[in-house]
Scaffold this active site. Structure first.
Site, PDB file in Angstrom:
ATOM      1  N   ARG A 164       1.087  -1.516   0.282  1.00 11.75           N
ATOM      2  CA  ARG A 164       0.198  -0.107  -0.018  1.00 11.75           C
ATOM      3  C   ARG A 164       0.744   1.548   0.078  1.00 11.75           C
ATOM      4  O   ARG A 164       0.918   2.474   0.414  1.00 11.75           O
ATOM      5  CB  ARG A 164      -0.890  -0.269   0.976  1.00 11.75           C
ATOM      6  CG  ARG A 164      -2.119  -0.724   0.900  1.00 11.75           C
ATOM      7  CD  ARG A 164      -3.014  -0.288  -0.326  1.00 11.75           C
ATOM      8  NE  ARG A 164      -4.301  -1.422  -0.216  1.00 11.75           N
ATOM      9  CZ  ARG A 164      -4.045  -2.854  -0.367  1.00 11.75           C
ATOM     10  NH1 ARG A 164      -3.161  -3.676  -0.603  1.00 11.75           N
ATOM     11  NH2 ARG A 164      -5.538  -3.824   0.462  1.00 11.75           N
ATOM     12  N   SER A 238     -10.496   0.039   3.441  1.00 16.09           N
ATOM     13  CA  SER A 238      -9.779  -0.480   4.546  1.00 16.09           C
ATOM     14  C   SER A 238      -9.516   0.723   4.971  1.00 16.09           C
ATOM     15  O   SER A 238      -9.198   1.490   4.013  1.00 16.09           O
ATOM     16  CB  SER A 238      -9.189  -1.689   4.330  1.00 16.09           C
ATOM     17  OG  SER A 238      -8.801  -2.834   3.662  1.00 16.09           O
ATOM     18  N   GLU A 333      -4.635   4.478   5.758  1.00 17.56           N
ATOM     19  CA  GLU A 333      -4.629   3.258   5.204  1.00 17.56           C
ATOM     20  C   GLU A 333      -5.250   5.137   3.818  1.00 17.56           C
ATOM     21  O   GLU A 333      -4.059   5.440   3.000  1.00 17.56           O
ATOM     22  CB  GLU A 333      -4.578   2.642   4.857  1.00 17.56           C
ATOM     23  CG  GLU A 333      -4.044   1.606   3.507  1.00 17.56           C
ATOM     24  CD  GLU A 333      -5.304   1.650   2.035  1.00 17.56           C
ATOM     25  OE1 GLU A 333      -4.160   2.247   1.007  1.00 17.56           O
ATOM     26  OE2 GLU A 333      -6.144   1.549   2.075  1.00 17.56           O
TER      27      GLU A 333
HETATM   28  N1  EPU Z   1     -10.589 -10.312   9.874  1.00 11.89           N
HETATM   29  C1  EPU Z   1     -11.541 -10.683  11.276  1.00 11.89           C
HETATM   30  N2  EPU Z   1     -12.404  -9.339  11.534  1.00 11.89           N
HETATM   31  C2  EPU Z   1     -12.419  -8.375  10.592  1.00 11.89           C
HETATM   32  C3  EPU Z   1     -12.002  -8.569   9.990  1.00 11.89           C
HETATM   33  C4  EPU Z   1     -11.004  -9.607   9.532  1.00 11.89           C
HETATM   34  O1  EPU Z   1     -10.943 -11.445  12.429  1.00 11.89           O
HETATM   35  O2  EPU Z   1     -13.823  -7.373  10.844  1.00 11.89           O
HETATM   36  C5  EPU Z   1      -9.729 -10.777   9.981  1.00 11.89           C
HETATM   37  C6  EPU Z   1      -9.962 -12.158  10.357  1.00 11.89           C
HETATM   38  O3  EPU Z   1      -9.154 -13.616  10.320  1.00 11.89           O
HETATM   39  C7  EPU Z   1      -9.517 -12.979   7.989  1.00 11.89           C
HETATM   40  C8  EPU Z   1      -8.792 -11.905   7.922  1.00 11.89           C
HETATM   41  O4  EPU Z   1      -8.768 -11.034   9.467  1.00 11.89           O
HETATM   42  O5  EPU Z   1      -9.511 -14.391   7.827  1.00 11.89           O
HETATM   43  C9  EPU Z   1      -8.462 -11.085   7.178  1.00 11.89           C
HETATM   44  O6  EPU Z   1      -9.233 -10.538   6.166  1.00 11.89           O
HETATM   45  P1  EPU Z   1      -9.719 -10.500   4.718  1.00 11.89           P
HETATM   46  O7  EPU Z   1      -9.625 -11.841   4.046  1.00 11.89           O
HETATM   47  O8  EPU Z   1     -10.978  -9.209   4.615  1.00 11.89           O
HETATM   48  O9  EPU Z   1      -8.505  -8.936   4.347  1.00 11.89           O
HETATM   49  P2  EPU Z   1      -7.918  -8.246   4.869  1.00 11.89           P
HETATM   50  O10 EPU Z   1      -6.719  -8.321   5.354  1.00 11.89           O
HETATM   51  O11 EPU Z   1      -8.610  -7.242   6.655  1.00 11.89           O
HETATM   52  C10 EPU Z   1      -6.866  -6.867   2.672  1.00 11.89           C
HETATM   53  C11 EPU Z   1      -6.759  -5.812   2.563  1.00 11.89           C
HETATM   54  C12 EPU Z   1      -8.204  -5.460   1.340  1.00 11.89           C
HETATM   55  C13 EPU Z   1      -8.470  -6.515   1.115  1.00 11.89           C
HETATM   56  C14 EPU Z   1      -8.370  -8.146   1.059  1.00 11.89           C
HETATM   57  C15 EPU Z   1      -8.877  -9.200   0.526  1.00 11.89           C
HETATM   58  C16 EPU Z   1      -5.122  -4.407   3.648  1.00 11.89           C
HETATM   59  C17 EPU Z   1      -5.286  -2.996   4.273  1.00 11.89           C
HETATM   60  N3  EPU Z   1      -6.912  -4.673   3.171  1.00 11.89           N
HETATM   61  O12 EPU Z   1      -8.097  -6.915   3.926  1.00 11.89           O
HETATM   62  O13 EPU Z   1      -8.735  -4.396   1.070  1.00 11.89           O
HETATM   63  O14 EPU Z   1      -9.235  -6.284  -0.284  1.00 11.89           O
HETATM   64  O15 EPU Z   1      -6.893  -8.317   2.319  1.00 11.89           O
HETATM   65  O16 EPU Z   1      -7.158  -9.610   0.056  1.00 11.89           O
HETATM   66  O17 EPU Z   1      -4.412  -4.592   3.212  1.00 11.89           O
HETATM   67  C18 EPU Z   1      -8.859  -2.017   0.953  1.00 11.89           C
HETATM   68  O18 EPU Z   1      -7.338  -1.866   0.797  1.00 11.89           O
HETATM   69  O19 EPU Z   1      -9.284  -0.901   0.857  1.00 11.89           O
HETATM   70  C19 EPU Z   1      -8.973  -3.286   1.015  1.00 11.89           C
HETATM   71  C20 EPU Z   1     -10.624  -3.487   1.150  1.00 11.89           C
END
Ligand code: EPU
Length: 337
Positions: A164, A238, A333
């Site tokens: 990012r 995010s 972010e």
């Molecule tokens: N989780 C929770 N609670 C929540 C949300 C997430 O416990 O409310 C945990 C769960 O263990 C889940 C893990 O976090 O398995 C990962 O969640 P998710 O797959 O939704 O991905 P993320 O790491 O939260 C990142 C990116 C997203 C992108 C997703 C999928 C960043 C800051 N965010 O989110 O990007 O869509 O991976 O690749 O790196 C964005 O940048 O706007 C964005 C949405």
């Protein structure tokens, strides 16, 4: 050259936050941009370049000139047996571009389906999702320097991409306007289904023959199920980055929080900020019209009339509680204006 005054930016940011631009110019062609850059106002006013407005939070009015880059166009600039070099003008909406490429069966960006915003902003924060980052596809970025109107071309390496992050968030911040992005796509797609949720979704969809169109649909389904649609509930995706901590800190934290999820790499560990925020009790929290989304805690939302200050205040409270509980600092972010 039309430079309007006192324009509301509410329709131009996905958070739906009210903010007034002292000066505003919408640019639809390269010629109009050239003309604008010769106006004295460009040298005398602070400039804010606005694309899709999907990764920023206005916390105050904009006391300078907003250049709203809406230059569109998609052109093949070079083609081989298996590769397409596609020049995409900065004002092209990102998801429309993804759909265009999926229909043509040009592979590479299908995992980045349904990300809001315009193409010109994509390299700034190196958009990423479901195992792919735009840095994997960028050949070159074209920009124009605000100081002298000179065109510059940055190679993938010049862009200094990180998680990012890029040169446009650092050394080149507020110094240039990205006018086009040149992507390198493939005619023989390599399917990337490594991100767990994608294969589960493909099974649910009962896809027998894998295609980039199926992957794109799977990503659309996953995103729609857990991320709020900005045209219905204001948000900027995010709000925080997933923090990166040392292995030592990670192992220490695991003793107290054995179920803590992680994305390990060699020396460091990335922790999903959404999990940290949820553990602090914020998921589904709402104060007035500012809230923490109930299906993905990493996303802050505006239910209607929240101000930028309301959202910012909520983000500060979240940062403080994650710091207190886990000793981890969450970095915003979203661009705070
Ligand atoms: N989780 C929770 N609670 C929540 C949300 C997430 O416990 O409310 C945990 C769960 O263990 C889940 C893990 O976090 O398995 C990962 O969640 P998710 O797959 O939704 O991905 P993320 O790491 O939260 C990142 C990116 C997203 C992108 C997703 C999928 C960043 C800051 N965010 O989110 O990007 O869509 O991976 O690749 O790196 C964005 O940048 O706007 C964005 C949405």
């Amino acid at each position: 050259m039309l430079i309007a005054q006192n324009i509301s930016l509410k329709p131009f940011n996905s958070f739906g936050i009210e903010a007034i631009a002292a000066y505003y110019s919408r640019i639809d062609t390269a010629a109009a941009l050239e003309e604008l850059l010769q106006e004295p106002i460009v040298q005398h006013q602070k400039i804010l370049v606005l694309g899709g407005g999907s990764n920023l939070l206005f916390t105050k009015d904009v006391n300078g000139l907003v250049i709203h880059n809406q230059i569109r166009g998609i052109h093949i600039i070079h083609e081989t047996n298996d590769t397409i070099y596609l020049k995409v003008m900065a004002g092209e909406p990102w998801h429309e571009l993804v759909q265009y490429c999926v229909v043509k069966n040009w592979g590479g960006i299908e995992n980045l389906s349904l990300i809001p915003g315009n193409t010109g902003a994509a390299p700034i924060q190196n958009i990423g999702a479901y195992g792919v980052e735009i840095k994997d596809l960028i050949h070159e970025v074209e920009a124009i320097q605000l100081t002298d109107g000179k065109k510059i071309n940055l190679s993938n390496t010049d862009c200094a991409f990180g998680y990012r992050d890029s040169i446009f968030k650092n050394e080149l911040k507020n110094t240039c306007i990205i006018t086009a992005v040149i992507l390198r796509l493939t005619k023989n797609p390599i399917f990337n289904t490594s991100y767990g949720a994608i294969s589960t979704e493909l099974e649910k969809m009962k896809v027998s023959t894998l295609s980039i169109s199926a992957i794109s649909q799977a990503v659309i389904n996953i995103r729609s199920s857990k991320l709020p649609n900005p045209s219905i509930i204001g948000n900027a995706g995010s709000f925080f980055k997933n923090p990166i901590i040392s292995k030592t800190q990670y192992l220490q934290l695991l003793k107290d929080f054995p179920t803590m999820p992680s994305y390990p790499s060699r020396e460091t560990v990335k922790i999903p900020a959404g999990w940290l925020i949820e553990q602090c009790g914020w998921k589904g929290y709402r104060k007035g019209d500012a809230g923490c989304y109930d299906k993905q805690a990493l996303v802050l939302v505006n239910y209607g009339n929240a101000s930028g200050a309301d959202i910012y205040e909520l983000s500060t409270a979240i940062i403080q509680s994650v710091q207190t509980k886990f000793g981890i600092y969450l970095e915003r972010e979203v661009n705070i204006i």
